[in-house]
Design a protein around this motif. Structure first.
Motif, PDB file in Angstrom:
ATOM      1  N   PRO A   1     -13.807 -56.097 -74.670  1.00  0.00           N
ATOM      2  CA  PRO A   1     -13.844 -57.561 -74.728  1.00  0.00           C
ATOM      3  C   PRO A   1     -13.566 -58.091 -76.127  1.00  0.00           C
ATOM      4  O   PRO A   1     -13.881 -57.446 -77.128  1.00  0.00           O
ATOM      5  CB  PRO A   1     -15.274 -57.894 -74.285  1.00  0.00           C
ATOM      6  N   HIS A   2     -12.974 -59.260 -76.166  1.00  0.00           N
ATOM      7  CA  HIS A   2     -12.705 -60.015 -77.393  1.00  0.00           C
ATOM      8  C   HIS A   2     -11.826 -59.263 -78.391  1.00  0.00           C
ATOM      9  O   HIS A   2     -11.998 -59.392 -79.601  1.00  0.00           O
ATOM     10  CB  HIS A   2     -14.021 -60.443 -78.046  1.00  0.00           C
TER      11      HIS A   2
ATOM     12  N   ALA B   1      -9.843 -56.322 -71.107  1.00  0.00           N
ATOM     13  CA  ALA B   1      -8.737 -55.795 -70.305  1.00  0.00           C
ATOM     14  C   ALA B   1      -9.259 -55.526 -68.896  1.00  0.00           C
ATOM     15  O   ALA B   1     -10.267 -56.085 -68.487  1.00  0.00           O
ATOM     16  CB  ALA B   1      -8.214 -54.515 -70.952  1.00  0.00           C
ATOM     17  N   ALA B   2      -8.589 -54.650 -68.184  1.00  0.00           N
ATOM     18  CA  ALA B   2      -9.006 -54.297 -66.829  1.00  0.00           C
ATOM     19  C   ALA B   2     -10.473 -53.884 -66.820  1.00  0.00           C
ATOM     20  O   ALA B   2     -10.931 -53.176 -67.725  1.00  0.00           O
ATOM     21  CB  ALA B   2      -8.136 -53.160 -66.300  1.00  0.00           C
TER      22      ALA B   2
ATOM     23  N   ILE C   1      -6.312 -69.518 -74.529  1.00  0.00           N
ATOM     24  CA  ILE C   1      -7.745 -69.758 -74.313  1.00  0.00           C
ATOM     25  C   ILE C   1      -8.641 -68.614 -74.795  1.00  0.00           C
ATOM     26  O   ILE C   1      -9.853 -68.664 -74.591  1.00  0.00           O
ATOM     27  CB  ILE C   1      -8.044 -70.061 -72.828  1.00  0.00           C
ATOM     28  N   GLY C   2      -8.072 -67.573 -75.372  1.00  0.00           N
ATOM     29  CA  GLY C   2      -8.880 -66.481 -75.911  1.00  0.00           C
ATOM     30  C   GLY C   2      -9.382 -65.489 -74.877  1.00  0.00           C
ATOM     31  O   GLY C   2     -10.264 -64.696 -75.157  1.00  0.00           O
TER      32      GLY C   2
ATOM     33  N   PHE D   1      -4.704 -56.529 -77.809  1.00  0.00           N
ATOM     34  CA  PHE D   1      -3.912 -56.696 -76.585  1.00  0.00           C
ATOM     35  C   PHE D   1      -2.578 -57.385 -76.868  1.00  0.00           C
ATOM     36  O   PHE D   1      -1.555 -57.040 -76.270  1.00  0.00           O
ATOM     37  CB  PHE D   1      -4.710 -57.466 -75.533  1.00  0.00           C
ATOM     38  N   LEU D   2      -2.582 -58.345 -77.771  1.00  0.00           N
ATOM     39  CA  LEU D   2      -1.318 -58.998 -78.137  1.00  0.00           C
ATOM     40  C   LEU D   2      -0.401 -57.999 -78.835  1.00  0.00           C
ATOM     41  O   LEU D   2       0.815 -58.019 -78.633  1.00  0.00           O
ATOM     42  CB  LEU D   2      -1.586 -60.215 -79.023  1.00  0.00           C
ATOM     43  N   GLY D   3      -0.954 -57.102 -79.627  1.00  0.00           N
ATOM     44  CA  GLY D   3      -0.164 -56.053 -80.271  1.00  0.00           C
ATOM     45  C   GLY D   3       0.496 -55.141 -79.249  1.00  0.00           C
ATOM     46  O   GLY D   3       1.652 -54.732 -79.411  1.00  0.00           O
TER      47      GLY D   3
END
Length: 143
Positions: free
Chosen positions: A54-55, A48-49, A106-107, A60-62
């Motif tokens: 990471p990863h 995120a910011a 792209i992940g 984040f999709l949630g």
């Protein structure tokens, strides 16, 4: 309706700019526009910011799913005036969607605006920040 139009246009603009960057730059490449002040630097941010968490794509999709669910549940309560409030919600939703598309595609998130003293960011990040600022302004000015 204005909110969804702004969200859609924001996500489309974000994706177009990212595809231009990806099509014309190598990953890690930097192009100084104002040397040591402002560069275009193509990176993939897996978090995120500031690169935090990471990863964590599913997390984040949630968050994006929750944002859109909240919007559809409470959309009838979004005031049309002042116009900057629904516009702010649209910018927030559009920016979140733009970055979510990258995470699925792209992940990670394509970032490229590089002011050298701040983490590299993109159009969606700008939209999210401006959208949140407009929402905060609305609640700050609200009686």
């Amino acid at each position: 309706m204005l909110t969804l139009v702004i969200a859609g246009l924001t996500a489309v603009l974000d994706q177009i700019v990212k595809l231009i960057v990806q099509g014309n730059m190598e990953l890690g490449e930097t192009i100084p526009l104002i040397r040591n002040v402002f560069h275009l630097t193509y990176i993939i941010n897996p978090g995120a910011a500031f690169g935090i968490f990471p990863h964590q794509e599913w997390f984040f999709l949630g968050i994006v799913v929750v944002l859109y669910a909240a919007f559809f549940i409470f959309r009838s309560r979004i005031p049309a005036k002042p116009v900057y409030f629904p516009a702010g919600v649209g910018l927030l939703l559009g920016g979140a969607l733009g970055n979510a598309i990258d995470r699925v595609r792209i992940g990670g998130v394509v970032d490229f605006f590089d002011f050298r003293i701040w983490p590299i960011f993109n159009v969606a990040d700008i939209a999210i920040c401006v959208g949140v600022a407009l929402i905060v302004l609305y609640f700050w000015r609200k009686d």
